[in-house]
Design a protein around this motif. Structure first.
Motif, PDB file in Angstrom:
ATOM      1  N   ALA A  14       1.443  -3.508  -0.993  1.00 41.67           N
ATOM      2  CA  ALA A  14       0.129  -2.858  -1.011  1.00 41.67           C
ATOM      3  C   ALA A  14      -0.019  -1.968  -2.239  1.00 41.67           C
ATOM      4  CB  ALA A  14      -0.066  -2.046   0.263  1.00 41.67           C
ATOM      5  N   SER A  15       1.050  -1.228  -2.570  1.00 41.38           N
ATOM      6  CA  SER A  15       1.004  -0.353  -3.750  1.00 41.38           C
ATOM      7  C   SER A  15       0.849  -1.164  -5.030  1.00 41.38           C
ATOM      8  CB  SER A  15       2.277   0.488  -3.812  1.00 41.38           C
ATOM      9  OG  SER A  15       2.310   1.269  -4.981  1.00 41.38           O
ATOM     10  N   THR A  16       1.547  -2.294  -5.108  1.00 38.68           N
ATOM     11  CA  THR A  16       1.454  -3.143  -6.298  1.00 38.68           C
ATOM     12  C   THR A  16       0.049  -3.715  -6.456  1.00 38.68           C
ATOM     13  OG1 THR A  16       3.791  -3.733  -6.077  1.00 38.68           O
ATOM     14  CG2 THR A  16       2.437  -5.142  -7.464  1.00 38.68           C
ATOM     15  N   ARG A  17      -0.555  -4.145  -5.341  1.00 41.67           N
ATOM     16  CA  ARG A  17      -1.931  -4.663  -5.405  1.00 41.67           C
ATOM     17  C   ARG A  17      -2.909  -3.589  -5.843  1.00 41.67           C
ATOM     18  NH1 ARG A  17      -0.311  -7.597  -0.720  1.00 41.67           N
ATOM     19  NH2 ARG A  17      -1.115  -5.941   0.636  1.00 41.67           N
ATOM     20  N   ARG A  18      -2.721  -2.349  -5.367  1.00 37.88           N
ATOM     21  CA  ARG A  18      -3.599  -1.244  -5.797  1.00 37.88           C
ATOM     22  C   ARG A  18      -3.463  -0.984  -7.284  1.00 37.88           C
ATOM     23  NH1 ARG A  18      -1.937   1.218  -0.903  1.00 37.88           N
ATOM     24  NH2 ARG A  18      -0.399   2.455  -2.064  1.00 37.88           N
ATOM     25  N   GLU A  19      -2.221  -0.986  -7.769  1.00 36.55           N
ATOM     26  CA  GLU A  19      -1.992  -0.750  -9.202  1.00 36.55           C
ATOM     27  C   GLU A  19      -2.655  -1.845 -10.033  1.00 36.55           C
ATOM     28  OE1 GLU A  19      -0.906   1.767 -10.604  1.00 36.55           O
ATOM     29  OE2 GLU A  19       0.215   2.881  -9.099  1.00 36.55           O
ATOM     30  N   GLY A  63      10.055  -6.209   5.470  1.00 36.07           N
ATOM     31  CA  GLY A  63      10.090  -5.029   6.310  1.00 36.07           C
ATOM     32  C   GLY A  63       8.950  -4.101   5.967  1.00 36.07           C
ATOM     33  N   GLU A  64       8.966  -2.952   6.584  1.00 39.85           N
ATOM     34  CA  GLU A  64       7.879  -2.001   6.345  1.00 39.85           C
ATOM     35  C   GLU A  64       7.850  -1.537   4.900  1.00 39.85           C
ATOM     36  OE1 GLU A  64       6.307   2.326   8.051  1.00 39.85           O
ATOM     37  OE2 GLU A  64       8.004   1.296   9.001  1.00 39.85           O
ATOM     38  N   GLY A  65       9.039  -1.370   4.319  1.00 37.56           N
ATOM     39  CA  GLY A  65       9.102  -0.941   2.923  1.00 37.56           C
ATOM     40  C   GLY A  65       8.513  -1.959   1.983  1.00 37.56           C
ATOM     41  N   GLN A  66       8.774  -3.235   2.248  1.00 32.18           N
ATOM     42  CA  GLN A  66       8.219  -4.287   1.398  1.00 32.18           C
ATOM     43  C   GLN A  66       6.707  -4.390   1.539  1.00 32.18           C
ATOM     44  OE1 GLN A  66      10.681  -7.528   2.806  1.00 32.18           O
ATOM     45  NE2 GLN A  66      11.792  -7.599   0.859  1.00 32.18           N
ATOM     46  N   VAL A  67       6.208  -4.168   2.761  1.00 32.86           N
ATOM     47  CA  VAL A  67       4.752  -4.194   2.974  1.00 32.86           C
ATOM     48  C   VAL A  67       4.087  -3.093   2.161  1.00 32.86           C
ATOM     49  CG1 VAL A  67       2.933  -3.873   4.676  1.00 32.86           C
ATOM     50  CG2 VAL A  67       4.946  -5.242   5.249  1.00 32.86           C
ATOM     51  N   ARG A  68       4.686  -1.900   2.193  1.00 34.60           N
ATOM     52  CA  ARG A  68       4.134  -0.778   1.412  1.00 34.60           C
ATOM     53  C   ARG A  68       4.203  -1.064  -0.085  1.00 34.60           C
ATOM     54  NH1 ARG A  68       6.757   4.563   4.426  1.00 34.60           N
ATOM     55  NH2 ARG A  68       5.588   4.359   6.397  1.00 34.60           N
ATOM     56  N   ALA A  69       5.323  -1.647  -0.517  1.00 39.85           N
ATOM     57  CA  ALA A  69       5.468  -1.965  -1.942  1.00 39.85           C
ATOM     58  C   ALA A  69       4.425  -2.982  -2.382  1.00 39.85           C
ATOM     59  CB  ALA A  69       6.876  -2.486  -2.212  1.00 39.85           C
ATOM     60  N   GLN A  78       1.281  -5.274 -21.204  1.00 45.04           N
ATOM     61  CA  GLN A  78       2.586  -5.018 -20.607  1.00 45.04           C
ATOM     62  C   GLN A  78       2.463  -4.657 -19.130  1.00 45.04           C
ATOM     63  OE1 GLN A  78       4.935  -2.254 -22.840  1.00 45.04           O
ATOM     64  NE2 GLN A  78       6.797  -2.591 -21.634  1.00 45.04           N
ATOM     65  N   ILE A  79       1.418  -3.877 -18.798  1.00 44.34           N
ATOM     66  CA  ILE A  79       1.187  -3.511 -17.395  1.00 44.34           C
ATOM     67  C   ILE A  79       0.915  -4.753 -16.554  1.00 44.34           C
ATOM     68  CG2 ILE A  79      -0.455  -2.406 -15.833  1.00 44.34           C
ATOM     69  CD1 ILE A  79      -0.709  -0.139 -17.867  1.00 44.34           C
ATOM     70  N   PHE A  80       0.043  -5.639 -17.033  1.00 37.95           N
ATOM     71  CA  PHE A  80      -0.296  -6.838 -16.266  1.00 37.95           C
ATOM     72  C   PHE A  80       0.921  -7.746 -16.086  1.00 37.95           C
ATOM     73  CE2 PHE A  80      -4.859  -6.238 -17.823  1.00 37.95           C
ATOM     74  CZ  PHE A  80      -5.256  -5.692 -16.606  1.00 37.95           C
ATOM     75  N   VAL A  81       1.708  -7.921 -17.147  1.00 36.41           N
ATOM     76  CA  VAL A  81       2.904  -8.770 -17.053  1.00 36.41           C
ATOM     77  C   VAL A  81       3.884  -8.186 -16.043  1.00 36.41           C
ATOM     78  CG1 VAL A  81       4.936  -9.584 -18.305  1.00 36.41           C
ATOM     79  CG2 VAL A  81       2.682  -9.739 -19.371  1.00 36.41           C
ATOM     80  N   THR A  82       4.097  -6.880 -16.103  1.00 32.43           N
ATOM     81  CA  THR A  82       5.061  -6.241 -15.203  1.00 32.43           C
ATOM     82  C   THR A  82       4.592  -6.288 -13.755  1.00 32.43           C
ATOM     83  OG1 THR A  82       5.766  -4.753 -16.982  1.00 32.43           O
ATOM     84  CG2 THR A  82       6.294  -4.090 -14.720  1.00 32.43           C
ATOM     85  N   VAL A  83       3.315  -5.984 -13.523  1.00 32.25           N
ATOM     86  CA  VAL A  83       2.799  -5.964 -12.151  1.00 32.25           C
ATOM     87  C   VAL A  83       2.806  -7.374 -11.557  1.00 32.25           C
ATOM     88  CG1 VAL A  83       0.762  -5.519 -10.731  1.00 32.25           C
ATOM     89  CG2 VAL A  83       1.423  -3.893 -12.496  1.00 32.25           C
ATOM     90  N   LYS A  84       2.437  -8.380 -12.338  1.00 30.25           N
ATOM     91  CA  LYS A  84       2.481  -9.749 -11.829  1.00 30.25           C
ATOM     92  C   LYS A  84       3.903 -10.173 -11.504  1.00 30.25           C
ATOM     93  CE  LYS A  84      -1.744 -11.688 -13.824  1.00 30.25           C
ATOM     94  NZ  LYS A  84      -2.338 -12.725 -14.709  1.00 30.25           N
ATOM     95  N   ARG A  85       4.869  -9.751 -12.321  1.00 31.19           N
ATOM     96  CA  ARG A  85       6.269 -10.061 -12.040  1.00 31.19           C
ATOM     97  C   ARG A  85       6.702  -9.415 -10.725  1.00 31.19           C
ATOM     98  NH1 ARG A  85       8.702  -7.900 -16.420  1.00 31.19           N
ATOM     99  NH2 ARG A  85       8.246  -9.763 -17.668  1.00 31.19           N
ATOM    100  N   GLN A  86       6.270  -8.174 -10.500  1.00 32.67           N
ATOM    101  CA  GLN A  86       6.588  -7.502  -9.247  1.00 32.67           C
ATOM    102  C   GLN A  86       5.947  -8.213  -8.054  1.00 32.67           C
ATOM    103  OE1 GLN A  86       5.297  -3.469  -9.788  1.00 32.67           O
ATOM    104  NE2 GLN A  86       7.055  -2.888 -11.047  1.00 32.67           N
ATOM    105  N   MET A  87       4.710  -8.664  -8.213  1.00 30.05           N
ATOM    106  CA  MET A  87       4.033  -9.363  -7.123  1.00 30.05           C
ATOM    107  C   MET A  87       4.734 -10.677  -6.786  1.00 30.05           C
ATOM    108  SD  MET A  87       0.043  -8.634  -8.191  1.00 30.05           S
ATOM    109  CE  MET A  87      -0.651  -9.519  -6.798  1.00 30.05           C
ATOM    110  N   ARG A  88       5.211 -11.409  -7.804  1.00 30.58           N
ATOM    111  CA  ARG A  88       5.944 -12.651  -7.551  1.00 30.58           C
ATOM    112  C   ARG A  88       7.269 -12.373  -6.854  1.00 30.58           C
ATOM    113  NH1 ARG A  88       3.952 -14.288 -12.780  1.00 30.58           N
ATOM    114  NH2 ARG A  88       5.902 -13.541 -13.723  1.00 30.58           N
ATOM    115  N   ARG A  89       7.936 -11.289  -7.269  1.00 28.40           N
ATOM    116  CA  ARG A  89       9.220 -10.941  -6.643  1.00 28.40           C
ATOM    117  C   ARG A  89       9.027 -10.574  -5.180  1.00 28.40           C
ATOM    118  NH1 ARG A  89      11.396  -6.220  -5.705  1.00 28.40           N
ATOM    119  NH2 ARG A  89       9.889  -5.148  -7.042  1.00 28.40           N
ATOM    120  N   ILE A  90       7.973  -9.800  -4.903  1.00 28.23           N
ATOM    121  CA  ILE A  90       7.692  -9.404  -3.512  1.00 28.23           C
ATOM    122  C   ILE A  90       7.321 -10.623  -2.678  1.00 28.23           C
ATOM    123  CG2 ILE A  90       6.102  -8.095  -2.050  1.00 28.23           C
ATOM    124  CD1 ILE A  90       5.967  -6.011  -4.303  1.00 28.23           C
TER     125      ILE A  90
END
Length: 316
Positions: free
Chosen positions: A206-211, A198-204, A178-190
């Motif tokens: 980077a945070s998603t890649r770390r997770e 923007g700066e917020g998206q860049v941080r998001a 579930q974690i992998f599916v959710t994180v990959k979905r977030q990465m595709r959305r970003i």
């Protein structure tokens, strides 16, 4: 026996290094790593206590002392169960971090983590001590302390494997899936929103890649645990469900050594996949090397001074 002793040494030294790294580096003092320290402590106990007990019971010792025999055979079950609960705690912590980020700091405080670690160790010891409470075979007339002759396989298969090992493993694999599916979905959305970044998206991002990287590293720990321990549990199932099916002694010994080897691989995995651990390990080795060089230099200088003093005394 030589392979067991090597595994015991590597397990003890490597996992002591993990504990030292978390203690010395403040950046490593996270709730996730507290659970990994609990796992490391269990692996240290395997190297210092469980493997020596396994070596003794492999030759049938102790003889004619059922309760001491059961205690020694239960030790490895206790530490294995503690490892499983530590891995489960890590998976739950990662689940909370990703799916409940706003409640994470309230739920995963260090005090709560310590309470959870103590609870998992207590449960592990209670599960391991079940054979001592009466769920065991009638001891053989010879009095030899062999695992398959003393420990009841119905306990090992139905209670220990199906209930206390397989069930947590299935839960952990579902959590990581579930974690992998959710994180990959977030990465595709970003990535899809990359045009108006923007700066917020860049941080998001980077945070998603770390997770994702953290989850992958922790999943590898779980995967290796499963690979190392599953063969022995499958053999136990054969011994119970098909008593007449021959199990070669070499295969059984290989499965036992593989299960013990799992206690030695995690420090290498941390060093390979987690940069913070790798950098801390290097710093510890460099510090030890510098201390050793300094002591050697002091000895050399001391010998030189003593030699000069002796020469001056002789000339006087």
């Amino acid at each position: 026996m030589a392979a067991e002793l090597i595994i015991a040494f590597l397990s003890t030294i490597g996992n002591l290094l993990v504990c030292a790294a978390v203690g010395l580096n403040r950046k490593l003092r996270t709730v996730t790593n507290y659970f990994l320290v609990s796992l490391a402590v269990a692996d240290i106990c395997v190297g210092t206590i469980a493997i020596p007990c396994a070596i003794l019971t492999d030759v049938g010792l102790p003889r004619h002392n059922l309760y001491l025999c059961l205690l020694m055979l239960s030790v490895l079950i206790m530490f294995t169960q503690s490892s499983i609960f530590s891995l489960l705690a890590v998976a739950v912590e990662r689940y909370v971090a990703i799916f409940m980020p706003f409640r994470y700091h309230a739920l995963m405080r260090p005090r709560n983590a310590l309470f959870l670690i103590l609870t998992t160790w207590l449960l592990a010891f209670l599960i391991g001590l079940v054979p001592l409470m009466g769920w065991h075979k009638t001891p053989p007339d010879s009095g030899y302390c062999f695992f398959v002759l003393v420990v009841d396989m119905t306990y090992m298969v139905y209670f220990n494997f199906f209930a206390c090992v397989l069930t947590p493993l299935v839960i952990m694999f579902l959590i990581y899936a579930q974690i992998f599916v959710t994180v990959k979905r977030q990465m595709r959305r970003i990535a899809a929103e990359q045009g108006g970044r923007g700066e917020g998206q860049v941080r998001a991002a980077a945070s998603t890649r770390r997770e994702m990287k953290t989850a992958t590293s922790l999943f590898l720990v779980l995967f290796l645990f499963t690979v190392c321990w599953m063969p022995l549990h499958v053999i136990n199932c054969f011994l119970l469900l098909c008593p007449r099916c021959p199990v070669p002694l070499e295969l059984l010994l290989t499965a036992i050594i593989l299960s013990h080897a799992n206690s030695a691989v995690n420090p290498f995995l941390y060093a390979y996949t987690m940069r913070a651990f790798r950098d801390t390990f290097k710093a510890i080795f460099l510090c030890c090397r510098m201390v050793g060089d300094r002591e050697a230099s002091n000895v050399t200088n001391g010998d030189g001074r003593e030699g000069a003093a002796d020469q001056n005394t002789h000339q006087t």
